[in-house]
Design an enzyme around this catalytic site. Structure first.
Site, PDB file in Angstrom:
ATOM      1  N   THR A   1       0.822  -1.205   0.000  1.00 54.17           N
ATOM      2  CA  THR A   1       0.000   0.000   0.000  1.00 54.17           C
ATOM      3  C   THR A   1       0.862   1.263   0.000  1.00 54.17           C
ATOM      4  O   THR A   1       2.092   1.185  -0.126  1.00 54.17           O
ATOM      5  CB  THR A   1      -1.040  -0.042   1.144  1.00 54.17           C
ATOM      6  OG1 THR A   1      -1.956   1.034   0.965  1.00 54.17           O
ATOM      7  CG2 THR A   1      -0.398   0.041   2.519  1.00 54.17           C
TER       8      THR A   1
ATOM      9  N   LYS B   1       3.341   1.468  -3.517  1.00 56.05           N
ATOM     10  CA  LYS B   1       2.695   0.806  -4.657  1.00 56.05           C
ATOM     11  C   LYS B   1       3.483   0.938  -5.965  1.00 56.05           C
ATOM     12  O   LYS B   1       3.462   0.041  -6.792  1.00 56.05           O
ATOM     13  CB  LYS B   1       1.284   1.360  -4.853  1.00 56.05           C
ATOM     14  CG  LYS B   1       0.278   0.830  -3.847  1.00 56.05           C
ATOM     15  CD  LYS B   1      -1.100   1.394  -4.147  1.00 56.05           C
ATOM     16  CE  LYS B   1      -2.156   0.669  -3.343  1.00 56.05           C
ATOM     17  NZ  LYS B   1      -3.508   1.151  -3.638  1.00 56.05           N
TER      18      LYS B   1
ATOM     19  N   ASN C   1      -0.573  -3.677  -6.021  1.00 55.08           N
ATOM     20  CA  ASN C   1      -1.131  -3.762  -4.660  1.00 55.08           C
ATOM     21  C   ASN C   1      -1.184  -5.198  -4.138  1.00 55.08           C
ATOM     22  O   ASN C   1      -1.438  -5.425  -2.966  1.00 55.08           O
ATOM     23  CB  ASN C   1      -2.515  -3.100  -4.568  1.00 55.08           C
ATOM     24  CG  ASN C   1      -3.633  -3.981  -5.090  1.00 55.08           C
ATOM     25  OD1 ASN C   1      -3.401  -4.876  -5.904  1.00 55.08           O
ATOM     26  ND2 ASN C   1      -4.842  -3.748  -4.643  1.00 55.08           N
TER      27      ASN C   1
ATOM     28  N   ASP D   1      -7.189  -3.055  -7.567  1.00 52.08           N
ATOM     29  CA  ASP D   1      -8.039  -1.905  -7.217  1.00 52.08           C
ATOM     30  C   ASP D   1      -9.094  -1.605  -8.296  1.00 52.08           C
ATOM     31  O   ASP D   1     -10.261  -1.398  -7.990  1.00 52.08           O
ATOM     32  CB  ASP D   1      -7.177  -0.641  -7.003  1.00 52.08           C
ATOM     33  CG  ASP D   1      -6.483  -0.641  -5.649  1.00 52.08           C
ATOM     34  OD1 ASP D   1      -6.973  -1.315  -4.716  1.00 52.08           O
ATOM     35  OD2 ASP D   1      -5.448   0.038  -5.510  1.00 52.08           O
TER      36      ASP D   1
ATOM     37  N   ALA E   1      -6.629  12.510  -9.605  1.00 55.55           N
ATOM     38  CA  ALA E   1      -5.802  11.833 -10.614  1.00 55.55           C
ATOM     39  C   ALA E   1      -4.614  11.152  -9.932  1.00 55.55           C
ATOM     40  O   ALA E   1      -3.568  10.962 -10.534  1.00 55.55           O
ATOM     41  CB  ALA E   1      -5.335  12.839 -11.672  1.00 55.55           C
ATOM     42  N   GLY E   2      -4.797  10.802  -8.656  1.00 57.02           N
ATOM     43  CA  GLY E   2      -3.740  10.122  -7.904  1.00 57.02           C
ATOM     44  C   GLY E   2      -3.837   8.612  -8.068  1.00 57.02           C
ATOM     45  O   GLY E   2      -4.364   8.113  -9.070  1.00 57.02           O
ATOM     46  N   GLY E   3      -3.330   7.887  -7.064  1.00 57.83           N
ATOM     47  CA  GLY E   3      -3.272   6.429  -7.152  1.00 57.83           C
ATOM     48  C   GLY E   3      -4.631   5.776  -7.328  1.00 57.83           C
ATOM     49  O   GLY E   3      -4.824   4.952  -8.231  1.00 57.83           O
TER      50      GLY E   3
ATOM     51  N   TYR F   1     -14.432   5.652   2.390  1.00 54.31           N
ATOM     52  CA  TYR F   1     -15.391   4.787   3.104  1.00 54.31           C
ATOM     53  C   TYR F   1     -15.438   5.118   4.593  1.00 54.31           C
ATOM     54  O   TYR F   1     -16.261   4.574   5.320  1.00 54.31           O
ATOM     55  CB  TYR F   1     -15.050   3.301   2.903  1.00 54.31           C
ATOM     56  CG  TYR F   1     -13.585   2.981   3.057  1.00 54.31           C
ATOM     57  CD1 TYR F   1     -13.016   2.818   4.304  1.00 54.31           C
ATOM     58  CD2 TYR F   1     -12.765   2.893   1.934  1.00 54.31           C
ATOM     59  CE1 TYR F   1     -11.662   2.564   4.442  1.00 54.31           C
ATOM     60  CE2 TYR F   1     -11.400   2.639   2.062  1.00 54.31           C
ATOM     61  CZ  TYR F   1     -10.864   2.476   3.318  1.00 54.31           C
ATOM     62  OH  TYR F   1      -9.527   2.231   3.454  1.00 54.31           O
TER      63      TYR F   1
HETATM   64  P1  NAP Z   1      -3.611  10.474  -3.866  1.00 56.91           P
HETATM   65  O1  NAP Z   1      -2.753   9.558  -4.671  1.00 56.91           O
HETATM   66  O2  NAP Z   1      -2.984  11.441  -2.912  1.00 56.91           O
HETATM   67  O3  NAP Z   1      -4.531  11.273  -4.906  1.00 56.91           O
HETATM   68  C1  NAP Z   1      -5.456  12.254  -4.526  1.00 56.91           C
HETATM   69  C2  NAP Z   1      -5.419  13.357  -5.551  1.00 56.91           C
HETATM   70  O4  NAP Z   1      -6.472  14.283  -5.269  1.00 56.91           O
HETATM   71  C3  NAP Z   1      -4.104  14.170  -5.514  1.00 56.91           C
HETATM   72  O5  NAP Z   1      -3.631  14.321  -6.821  1.00 56.91           O
HETATM   73  C4  NAP Z   1      -4.546  15.490  -4.900  1.00 56.91           C
HETATM   74  O6  NAP Z   1      -3.739  16.544  -5.312  1.00 56.91           O
HETATM   75  C5  NAP Z   1      -5.945  15.604  -5.452  1.00 56.91           C
HETATM   76  N1  NAP Z   1      -6.781  16.575  -4.759  1.00 56.91           N
HETATM   77  C6  NAP Z   1      -6.733  16.973  -3.464  1.00 56.91           C
HETATM   78  N2  NAP Z   1      -7.700  17.878  -3.235  1.00 56.91           N
HETATM   79  C7  NAP Z   1      -8.369  18.079  -4.391  1.00 56.91           C
HETATM   80  C8  NAP Z   1      -9.456  18.896  -4.785  1.00 56.91           C
HETATM   81  N3  NAP Z   1     -10.075  19.725  -3.920  1.00 56.91           N
HETATM   82  N4  NAP Z   1      -9.880  18.838  -6.059  1.00 56.91           N
HETATM   83  C9  NAP Z   1      -9.267  18.033  -6.952  1.00 56.91           C
HETATM   84  N5  NAP Z   1      -8.227  17.227  -6.649  1.00 56.91           N
HETATM   85  C10 NAP Z   1      -7.784  17.252  -5.374  1.00 56.91           C
HETATM   86  O7  NAP Z   1      -4.647   9.643  -2.997  1.00 56.91           O
HETATM   87  P2  NAP Z   1      -5.311   8.215  -3.345  1.00 56.91           P
HETATM   88  O8  NAP Z   1      -4.458   7.146  -2.823  1.00 56.91           O
HETATM   89  O9  NAP Z   1      -5.731   8.208  -4.770  1.00 56.91           O
HETATM   90  O10 NAP Z   1      -6.596   8.285  -2.395  1.00 56.91           O
HETATM   91  C11 NAP Z   1      -7.645   9.216  -2.610  1.00 56.91           C
HETATM   92  C12 NAP Z   1      -8.836   8.830  -1.730  1.00 56.91           C
HETATM   93  O11 NAP Z   1      -9.361   7.584  -2.202  1.00 56.91           O
HETATM   94  C13 NAP Z   1      -8.469   8.598  -0.258  1.00 56.91           C
HETATM   95  O12 NAP Z   1      -9.528   9.062   0.535  1.00 56.91           O
HETATM   96  C14 NAP Z   1      -8.320   7.098  -0.158  1.00 56.91           C
HETATM   97  O13 NAP Z   1      -8.577   6.613   1.142  1.00 56.91           O
HETATM   98  C15 NAP Z   1      -9.394   6.643  -1.144  1.00 56.91           C
HETATM   99  N6  NAP Z   1      -9.132   5.300  -1.714  1.00 56.91           N
HETATM  100  C16 NAP Z   1     -10.060   4.347  -1.499  1.00 56.91           C
HETATM  101  C17 NAP Z   1      -9.882   3.103  -2.043  1.00 56.91           C
HETATM  102  C18 NAP Z   1     -10.944   2.050  -1.816  1.00 56.91           C
HETATM  103  O14 NAP Z   1     -10.645   0.862  -1.949  1.00 56.91           O
HETATM  104  N7  NAP Z   1     -12.145   2.426  -1.509  1.00 56.91           N
HETATM  105  C19 NAP Z   1      -8.748   2.815  -2.823  1.00 56.91           C
HETATM  106  C20 NAP Z   1      -7.807   3.847  -3.032  1.00 56.91           C
HETATM  107  C21 NAP Z   1      -8.011   5.088  -2.469  1.00 56.91           C
HETATM  108  P3  NAP Z   1      -2.521  16.979  -4.327  1.00 56.91           P
HETATM  109  O15 NAP Z   1      -1.625  15.784  -4.226  1.00 56.91           O
HETATM  110  O16 NAP Z   1      -1.919  18.148  -5.022  1.00 56.91           O
HETATM  111  O17 NAP Z   1      -3.155  17.319  -3.009  1.00 56.91           O
END
Ligand code: NAP
Length: 261
Positions: free
Chosen positions: A44, A48, A70, A86, A111-113, A205
């Site tokens: 994780t 990753k 993952n 995922d 547009a993150g992970g 969640y």
């Molecule tokens: P991440 O890699 O940090 O990506 C999040 C992206 O959102 C970053 O590029 C961030 O930009 C951007 N962002 C932040 N605030 C924003 C806004 N107001 N408007 C538009 N974009 C914005 O995080 P991640 O791992 O993808 O996770 C994101 C969320 O999904 C988390 O809450 C995580 O727990 C959840 N998730 C859930 C699952 C599941 O199985 N349900 C799986 C993966 C992730 P900056 O980096 O510039 O802040």
């Protein structure tokens, strides 16, 4: 949820946490895996992407697409194969809800992970168009490039501000940012855009109902949080490690109990 699944099959296996510092990742793959006789493991944040370099066996198409792993399986010959469950976890949850992106207008925030897995899963369903927004425009450009590389027939476009997502004309809206995890977080989209007929999926969640989901429900949208995605990515990993069918209800129950604790 994995330990509940092992118990269900009376398997002598244990799912444990290993906290690994970035500088110790090589040692983990090259020493700990063998020393601890691991049969497989999840990877994780923040490993990753970095973990891909240590895979010595088959690398799945989903890892190549997402540039992230993952799920790792220790194969019979000792090689380490890598997968990313995922995106398929997300797709399974959509399917269970009888939602498809095929021929639909889809908007994705983030547009993150997590967003990468979701974008490629959605693109695989052949949407009419896929609009992406993130405050980090470099990440948007990179995700658009990935979708174009693997799904050249999908109309994908990155937008520079949230309004350009045209949520009013969307059929599916997905939040893949962390905005909504904290009580003080703002509502991510203007409420006027939320409309009946829009399916809203929030990857978050915990809390189970974010401001976005609450507002969407009030606007008559069908909604889901990310618990199903979490569950199904785990079920898929379990199946890869054990070659047994994941006991979905057992795993869901364990997950729900943990969430309530
Ligand atoms: P991440 O890699 O940090 O990506 C999040 C992206 O959102 C970053 O590029 C961030 O930009 C951007 N962002 C932040 N605030 C924003 C806004 N107001 N408007 C538009 N974009 C914005 O995080 P991640 O791992 O993808 O996770 C994101 C969320 O999904 C988390 O809450 C995580 O727990 C959840 N998730 C859930 C699952 C599941 O199985 N349900 C799986 C993966 C992730 P900056 O980096 O510039 O802040």
């Amino acid at each position: 949820m994995h330990n509940a699944a092992f118990a269900h099959y009376k398997m002598e296996a244990d799912y444990q946490l290993f906290e690994v510092a970035p500088e110790a990742l090589g040692d983990f793959f090259e020493k700990t895996v063998a020393q601890k006789k691991l049969g497989g493991f999840n990877v994780t944040v923040p490993h990753k992407e970095g973990a891909i370099a240590y895979l010595t066996g088959k690398i799945s198409e989903s890892v190549k697409m997402n540039r992230a792993v993952n799920t790792v399986c220790v194969e019979r010959d000792g090689s380490l194969s890598g997968d990313n469950t995922d995106g398929e976890g997300f797709s399974r949850d959509l399917k269970e809800r009888r939602v498809t992106a095929a021929l639909k207008n889809v908007s994705l925030i983030g547009a993150g992970g997590g967003a990468k897995a979701v974008a490629t899963a959605l693109a695989g369903q052949k949407p009419k168009r896929l609009y992406l927004f993130d405050i980090d425009q470099k990440k948007v450009a990179s995700l658009v490039a990935i979708v174009r590389e693997f799904f050249p027939n999908v109309a994908v476009q990155g937008v520079g501000q949230i309004e350009d997502l045209k949520i009013k004309e969307s059929d599916i809206l997905v939040n893949a940012t962390p905005i909504g995890m904290k009580e003080a977080d703002p509502l991510l989209v203007p409420k006027e855009g939320l409309h009946q007929g829009l399916f809203v999926y929030d990857l978050i969640y915990n809390p189970a109902e974010t401001k976005l989901l609450k507002a969407a429900k009030e606007s008559g949208c069908q909604c889901a949080n990310g618990l199903g995605m979490l569950l199904y990515q785990g079920c898929l990993a379990f199946e890869k490690w054990t070659n047994k069918k994941a006991p979905v209800d057992v795993m869901r129950k364990a997950l729900m109990e943990r969430m309530r604790a």
